[in-house]
Design an enzyme around this catalytic site. Structure first.
Site, PDB file in Angstrom:
ATOM      1  N   GLY A 182       0.810  -1.206   0.000  1.00 37.34           N
ATOM      2  CA  GLY A 182       0.000   0.000   0.000  1.00 37.34           C
ATOM      3  C   GLY A 182       0.846   1.259   0.000  1.00 37.34           C
ATOM      4  N   GLY A 183       0.342   2.288   0.683  1.00 36.32           N
ATOM      5  CA  GLY A 183       1.033   3.570   0.734  1.00 36.32           C
ATOM      6  C   GLY A 183       2.421   3.484   1.332  1.00 36.32           C
ATOM      7  N   GLY A 417      22.137  11.518 -31.692  1.00 34.73           N
ATOM      8  CA  GLY A 417      21.677  12.148 -30.468  1.00 34.73           C
ATOM      9  C   GLY A 417      22.173  11.456 -29.220  1.00 34.73           C
ATOM     10  N   ALA A 418      22.377  10.139 -29.308  1.00 36.66           N
ATOM     11  CA  ALA A 418      22.864   9.400 -28.138  1.00 36.66           C
ATOM     12  C   ALA A 418      24.254   9.872 -27.731  1.00 36.66           C
ATOM     13  CB  ALA A 418      22.873   7.901 -28.434  1.00 36.66           C
TER      14      ALA A 418
END
Length: 527
Positions: A182-183, A417-418
């Site tokens: 859960g949280g 771009g890499a």
């Protein structure tokens, strides 16, 4: 007024009070019944105090609020008020340096968090932030204490707020030694590093029962949120081990590589590994043929002190390596493409992994070394639709925002771009080097020739021969090893055997680097 006759009686009473204190403290130290301890061990788990003893230097633990008890009523809680309220908090030392710790005691209310339990954690977190020392949480709890209602949930809110306040200020390490559902799972997710132990620790927002009820899927706790799942698939877990003792020893090792806070440098240690040690083996480890794979880990072993490094997220996004190591005794963070996995391309997960690691290094004053052998970003519909632009931009943002010393080395190919994203000179690397086997270009020669010389190839009597000639021409003109150096895009082309010495001397020069970012509340990085 006290008389001489009264003194012995008062002294005896004081001794009785002290004896009572020791009995209460022993009760708190011992915890609940032996039956509860046996049940914990039957699951293959240590007790909270045994874990703390393994984590901290022997005899260094100082406990805070061991006698704290909850004040809740209803559902029988008023008749069950154990000391510590299910969490042990305090501080000690790891390798002689102060470290704060809290450990859930699963034997008490299943380690569930109530109001008093949360208040103890809040206090130790505040102490860690104020003292400027790392915080380690040993998690083994069943979530919020349902009997205390929303008061327990508010306790989690206080933890999350402090996790965020401490982020980038002190190292925060979460060690998962049992369930975390859960949280409660969001606190580890907010920290710098997450450790897990196979078979005994699990993390998930909704458990198998809820999954079954909502989706009809059948799955076990380990299958849903076990150590291997989070270490290989989700990336939530940075380190996974087979047993608690090994896990906690590795936490100690990690702490030895981190500063106490963001105002300090990582601890340095004397090194017997010579600065000028030659790396002749590198010439054989890395094939000149850019299409042949090799293990980048062996390259890292050759250049760092004694071949030792700690790899982060070793089994997630394996096409990129993130590691902490030392060079001449000084800590360095290493990001390197891994040609053995997906040829070392950048994809969504690799970009996320490296971006977070760069941010961590920058937050804690750890110089960054980037080793490039990258053919580009991974093409494909799934990558584009999954947001490779957005995720790749995270890595670009992290590098551009980092003010620690940054050095990059191009081993072989660095395309498109890499190449720019992987800490090129154009985005602020302090020093960039290349081996004589480097190929820095917009794209591979074959692809470039097909674009540039498409018409000539199509009209040639022998298209394949023309293509081969155009590829050779492109390589000789734009992809020879000294093209980037001639244009100042790399600072030098170096002998691979001298890589260690060049890097150590460069890092030593950059140790006094100071760079300021523009005044702002905070940036807005791509998400």
């Amino acid at each position: 007024m006290t008389t001489v006759e009264d003194a012995p009686a008062e002294a005896n009473d004081a001794r009785g009070r002290v004896a009572e204190l020791h009995a209460i403290r022993e009760q708190a130290r011992r915890g609940p019944s032996e039956r509860a301890t046996e049940a914990q061990r039957a699951k293959g788990k240590l007790t909270a105090r045994e874990r703390i003893d393994l984590l901290l230097d022997e005899g260094s633990f100082n406990e805070v609020e061991p006698l704290r008890r909850h004040r809740a009523t209803g559902f029988g809680l008023e008749n069950k008020k154990p000391y510590t309220d299910g969490v042990i908090t305090g501080w000690g030392t790891v390798h002689g340096r102060t470290v704060f710790v809290y450990a859930h005691d699963f034997r008490i209310f299943g380690g569930a968090l109530g109001e008093a339990h949360a208040t103890k954690i809040h206090k130790i977190m505040d102490m860690a932030i104020q003292a400027g020392a790392p915080l380690v949480s040993l998690n083994d709890g069943a979530g919020a204490r349902i009997q205390e209602g929303v008061s327990a949930l508010a306790g989690y809110g206080g933890i999350f707020q402090r996790n965020t306040k401490a982020s980038g200020v002190i190292p925060q390490i979460s060690v998962m030694l049992g369930p975390c559902a859960g949280g409660a799972a969001y606190s580890p997710a907010l920290t710098d590093f997450v450790f897990m132990v196979r078979e005994t620790s699990q993390m998930f927002i909704t458990g198998p029962d809820v999954v079954r009820a909502v989706t009809g899927e059948e799955i076990t706790q380990n299958g849903l949120g076990g150590a291997d799942v989070h270490a290989e698939t989700s990336g939530v877990c940075h380190f996974a081990y087979d047993d608690e003792a090994t896990c906690l020893e590795e936490v100690r090792y990690l702490l030895s590589l981190l500063p106490s806070n963001n105002r300090e440098n990582p601890p340095s240690v004397p090194s017997d590994d010579p600065v000028e040690r030659s790396g002749d083996a590198l010439l054989d480890l890395v094939p000149a043929d850019g299409n042949r794979p090799y293990d980048m880990r062996k390259v890292i072993e050759e250049i760092v002190d004694d071949g030792e490094f700690l790899e982060v997220h070793e089994r997630w996004a394996t096409n990129i390596i993130c590691a902490l190591s030392r060079m001449d005794g000084e800590v360095v963070g290493i990001i390197a493409n891994q040609p053995q996995s997906l040829a070392g391309v950048l994809d969504i997960e690799a970009s996320e992994k490296a971006a977070r690691f760069v941010q961590m290094c920058d937050a804690f004053n750890i110089p960054i070394l980037t080793l490039l052998d990258v053919p580009g970003f991974l093409p494909g519909v799934d990558q584009e639709h999954g947001g490779i632009i957005r995720h790749g931009a995270k890595l670009l943002y992290a590098y551009c925002n980092a003010t620690v010393p940054r050095i990059s080395v191009v081993l072989r190919k660095a395309y498109g771009g890499a190449y720019i994203v992987m800490d090129s000179q154009s985005i602020g690397a302090d020093l960039t080097y290349a081996w004589p086997t480097n190929e820095i270009a917009v794209m591979g020669a074959e692809g470039a020739a097909n674009v540039i010389f498409r018409k000539q190839i199509a009209e040639a009597d022998d298209p394949e021969a023309m293509r081969a000639r155009m590829v050779k021409e492109y390589k000789s003109e734009l992809m020879h090893p000294y093209y980037a150096a001639e244009r100042g895009l790399v600072d030098d082309v170096i002998d691979p055997a001298e890589t260690r010495e060049v890097l150590i001397r460069s890092l030593a020069m950059l140790r006094s680097k100071h760079a300021d970012l523009p005044a702002r509340k905070h940036g807005n990085p791509p998400q």
